[in-house]
Scaffold this motif. Sequence first.
Motif, short mmCIF file in Angstrom:
data_model
loop_
_atom_site.label_atom_id
_atom_site.label_comp_id
_atom_site.label_asym_id
_atom_site.label_seq_id
_atom_site.Cartn_x
_atom_site.Cartn_y
_atom_site.Cartn_z
N GLN A 1 0.82 -1.21 0.00
CA GLN A 1 0.00 0.00 0.00
C GLN A 1 0.85 1.26 0.00
O GLN A 1 1.99 1.26 0.49
N ALA A 2 0.26 2.33 -0.50
CA ALA A 2 0.79 3.68 -0.39
C ALA A 2 -0.40 4.58 -0.09
O ALA A 2 -1.40 4.54 -0.81
N LEU A 3 -0.32 5.36 1.00
CA LEU A 3 -1.41 6.24 1.40
C LEU A 3 -0.88 7.65 1.60
O LEU A 3 0.24 7.84 2.07
N SER B 1 9.51 1.09 4.49
CA SER B 1 8.52 2.14 4.31
C SER B 1 9.23 3.45 4.05
O SER B 1 10.23 3.78 4.71
N THR B 2 8.69 4.18 3.09
CA THR B 2 9.14 5.52 2.81
C THR B 2 8.06 6.48 3.31
O THR B 2 6.88 6.28 3.01
N CYS B 3 8.46 7.47 4.07
CA CYS B 3 7.56 8.53 4.50
C CYS B 3 7.98 9.79 3.75
O CYS B 3 9.12 10.24 3.91
N LEU B 4 7.10 10.31 2.90
CA LEU B 4 7.37 11.54 2.16
C LEU B 4 6.55 12.67 2.76
O LEU B 4 5.43 12.46 3.23
N PHE B 5 7.10 13.89 2.70
CA PHE B 5 6.44 15.04 3.29
C PHE B 5 6.74 16.28 2.47
O PHE B 5 7.88 16.50 2.06
N ASN C 1 4.51 4.50 2.19
CA ASN C 1 4.31 3.22 1.50
C ASN C 1 4.92 2.11 2.33
O ASN C 1 5.57 2.35 3.35
N HIS C 2 4.71 0.87 1.88
CA HIS C 2 5.22 -0.31 2.59
C HIS C 2 5.48 -1.38 1.53
O HIS C 2 4.54 -1.96 1.01
N PHE C 3 6.76 -1.56 1.18
CA PHE C 3 7.05 -2.55 0.14
C PHE C 3 7.80 -3.76 0.67
O PHE C 3 8.59 -3.68 1.59
N GLN D 1 0.95 10.05 -6.12
CA GLN D 1 -0.18 10.45 -5.26
C GLN D 1 0.10 11.79 -4.59
O GLN D 1 -0.78 12.64 -4.48
N MET D 2 1.33 11.99 -4.15
CA MET D 2 1.69 13.26 -3.52
C MET D 2 1.53 14.40 -4.53
O MET D 2 0.93 15.43 -4.21
#
Length: 184
Positions: free
Chosen positions: A21-23, A41-45, A55-57, A86-87
């Motif tokens: 998933q990617a939210l 997981s990547t956390c983008l901001f 996301n979680h790959f 998405q961002m």
Amino acid sequence: MLHQPTLSAKPITRITVMQGQALVSAGPRVELTTVLGSCVSTCLFDPEIELGGMNHFLLAEPHSSQKAAEVDEHYGVYLMEVLINQMLAHGASKTRLRAHLYGGANLHANMARIGSANAEFARTFLQHERIPLIKEDLGGTNARRVDFRPASGQVRCRMVENDMAPAPQPIHRPSAASGEVELF
């Protein structure tokens, strides 16, 4: 004096980001959370518009013998693009994006170093896309819980018992695949 919460204080809404998933969210009371073993997981901001995503790959990239049409949502090469797109679709600017990376543990000493491969893929991907990596907590032998507040960019990462990490889900293989080994 004891602080009494007001009735208008809203609770935090926690949303679990599962494998594949990617939210994205700009909700000021939203927290994206996941538990990672060898996954990353990547956390983008984007700090200007207070928008973030996670996301979680499961694996970095499909094997070179696999056709591009067979790639599914468990691969980092797919989920990194999905998260960035998405961002951007929600108003972020790629030049303002900042990243955090978590996970990539090698939980079992006698198994392939999938976590290390996932971590290296994620770092390389961000460098190639020119997205600054602000913080990382990658590698080692322990599972992690990551809690990310996408509107503020705040992240909390802590070690957890390895059995809390989700079991890797099998990746869809086309019916034409053959062999005696089931890949996870």
